[in-house]
Write a protein that holds these residues in place. Structure first.
Motif, PDB file in Angstrom:
ATOM      1  N   LEU A   4      14.400   3.696  -3.556  1.00 51.99           N
ATOM      2  CA  LEU A   4      14.300   3.260  -2.107  1.00 51.99           C
ATOM      3  C   LEU A   4      14.342   1.647  -1.834  1.00 51.99           C
ATOM      4  CD1 LEU A   4      12.234   3.747   0.479  1.00 51.99           C
ATOM      5  CD2 LEU A   4      10.293   3.734  -1.966  1.00 51.99           C
ATOM      6  N   VAL A   5      14.333   0.514  -1.120  1.00 51.95           N
ATOM      7  CA  VAL A   5      14.710  -0.884  -0.845  1.00 51.95           C
ATOM      8  C   VAL A   5      14.046  -0.933  -0.041  1.00 51.95           C
ATOM      9  CG1 VAL A   5      16.282  -2.522  -0.618  1.00 51.95           C
ATOM     10  CG2 VAL A   5      16.376  -0.825  -2.326  1.00 51.95           C
TER      11      VAL A   5
ATOM     12  N   ASP B  71       2.141   7.073  -4.946  1.00 53.11           N
ATOM     13  CA  ASP B  71       2.611   7.939  -6.200  1.00 53.11           C
ATOM     14  C   ASP B  71       3.734   8.503  -5.827  1.00 53.11           C
ATOM     15  OD1 ASP B  71       0.275   7.638  -7.661  1.00 53.11           O
ATOM     16  OD2 ASP B  71      -0.176   9.557  -8.092  1.00 53.11           O
ATOM     17  N   LYS B  72       4.133   8.941  -4.851  1.00 50.33           N
ATOM     18  CA  LYS B  72       5.201   9.634  -4.696  1.00 50.33           C
ATOM     19  C   LYS B  72       6.268   8.201  -4.813  1.00 50.33           C
ATOM     20  CE  LYS B  72       8.059  11.741  -0.788  1.00 50.33           C
ATOM     21  NZ  LYS B  72       7.693  12.902   0.198  1.00 50.33           N
ATOM     22  N   TYR B  73       6.078   7.036  -3.678  1.00 51.77           N
ATOM     23  CA  TYR B  73       7.030   6.206  -3.557  1.00 51.77           C
ATOM     24  C   TYR B  73       7.272   4.488  -4.472  1.00 51.77           C
ATOM     25  CZ  TYR B  73       6.930   8.088   1.088  1.00 51.77           C
ATOM     26  OH  TYR B  73       6.980   9.162   2.185  1.00 51.77           O
TER      27      TYR B  73
ATOM     28  N   ARG C  44       5.412   7.955   7.781  1.00 49.81           N
ATOM     29  CA  ARG C  44       3.594   7.369   6.674  1.00 49.81           C
ATOM     30  C   ARG C  44       4.061   5.577   6.944  1.00 49.81           C
ATOM     31  NH1 ARG C  44      -1.006   7.015   5.413  1.00 49.81           N
ATOM     32  NH2 ARG C  44      -1.677   6.742   3.705  1.00 49.81           N
ATOM     33  N   LEU C  45       5.281   4.588   6.689  1.00 51.55           N
ATOM     34  CA  LEU C  45       4.641   3.371   7.053  1.00 51.55           C
ATOM     35  C   LEU C  45       4.303   3.208   8.664  1.00 51.55           C
ATOM     36  CD1 LEU C  45       5.352   0.534   6.232  1.00 51.55           C
ATOM     37  CD2 LEU C  45       7.605   0.952   7.507  1.00 51.55           C
TER      38      LEU C  45
ATOM     39  N   CYS D  33       0.903  -1.201   0.190  1.00 52.41           N
ATOM     40  CA  CYS D  33       0.224  -0.138   0.134  1.00 52.41           C
ATOM     41  C   CYS D  33       0.473   1.332   0.145  1.00 52.41           C
ATOM     42  CB  CYS D  33      -1.000   0.220   0.634  1.00 52.41           C
ATOM     43  SG  CYS D  33      -2.426  -1.292   1.247  1.00 52.41           S
ATOM     44  N   LEU D  34       2.053   1.128   0.537  1.00 50.17           N
ATOM     45  CA  LEU D  34       2.777   2.251   0.710  1.00 50.17           C
ATOM     46  C   LEU D  34       3.419   2.569  -0.636  1.00 50.17           C
ATOM     47  CD1 LEU D  34       4.365   3.756   2.377  1.00 50.17           C
ATOM     48  CD2 LEU D  34       6.336   2.356   2.451  1.00 50.17           C
ATOM     49  N   LEU D  35       3.826   1.579  -1.326  1.00 52.31           N
ATOM     50  CA  LEU D  35       4.595   1.273  -2.464  1.00 52.31           C
ATOM     51  C   LEU D  35       3.547   2.134  -3.774  1.00 52.31           C
ATOM     52  CD1 LEU D  35       7.033  -1.486  -2.222  1.00 52.31           C
ATOM     53  CD2 LEU D  35       7.211   1.083  -2.193  1.00 52.31           C
TER      54      LEU D  35
END
Length: 217
Positions: free
Chosen positions: A121-122, A111-113, A151-152, A106-108
């Motif tokens: 980002l990993v 759009d930003k991430y 955010r996470l 959901c985080l990924l």
């Protein structure tokens, strides 16, 4: 697990330095993940992750079984639990991974991430620990790493009612100064939570980065 995390971070840090970038990671521990995970949440999120439903229902049925507490010869009435997956159960690790994978996905999807993923980002999951590593300039990392950590943390609570343990949060970076700035931005309670990349958390030893770098040349 912690040794693997550090080795992975050092590998990505070496790759970032070859590009002229720096790296910073935040390692977040889910507080009492096995004890806190609600069965209904586990069913919903693991089903969304594609977990085999027959196995999932069997495991949850076992976790919900009636239990009693005995002390000094006295035994309580039986009660059924609505939360908690049993550490040591072969399915519990995968159930927890299914839950955390859905949250990270959901985080990924934001759009930003999504634009950052893999290039800068990993994200790695180790049982009840989530490591987020980012690459870029020191100023950019100082701004972006605290944002994605917050955010996470919010998503884990909103989607799974699982809290992050702030006093177990660890930050590592290419240079100590950068790690300290990120720690200050997140108001971490202990200065020792900030480390330079290359620390082995399992035993407190320092892994010589220069040796690792020479092997990559």
């Amino acid at each position: 697990g912690s040794v693997d995390a550090v080795e992975n971070q050092m590998f990505h840090d070496d790759a970032a330095r070859l590009r002229g970038d720096m790296s910073a990671s935040i390692m977040q521990d889910i507080s009492k993940a096995y004890e806190r995970l609600e069965h209904g949440v586990a069913m919903r999120l693991c089903a969304a992750a594609g977990f085999p439903l027959r196995v999932l229902k069997l495991a949850i049925a076992c976790y919900r079984g009636a239990r009693r507490i005995s002390s000094g010869g006295a035994v309580s009435r039986s009660v059924k639990s609505i939360s908690g997956i049993i550490a040591g159960c072969p399915h519990a690790v995968y159930i927890l991974r299914g839950v955390t994978m859905i949250v990270v996905d959901c985080l990924l999807e934001e759009d930003k991430y999504a634009r950052m993923y893999l290039s800068s980002l990993v994200i790695m999951i180790y049982v009840d620990d989530i490591t987020v590593q980012m690459f870029g300039s020191a100023r950019w990392l100082e701004s972006e790493v605290p944002q994605i950590a917050i955010r996470l943390k919010d998503l884990l609570w909103m989607m799974a009612q699982l809290p992050i343990s702030d006093d177990k949060t660890l930050i590592v970076a290419s240079i100590t100064k950068l790690a300290k700035k990120i720690g200050l931005a997140l108001n971490l309670p202990h200065a020792q939570r900030v480390r330079q990349l290359g620390v082995d958390y399992a035993s407190g030893r320092t892994i010589p980065q220069i040796v690792r770098r020479k092997r990559c040349k």
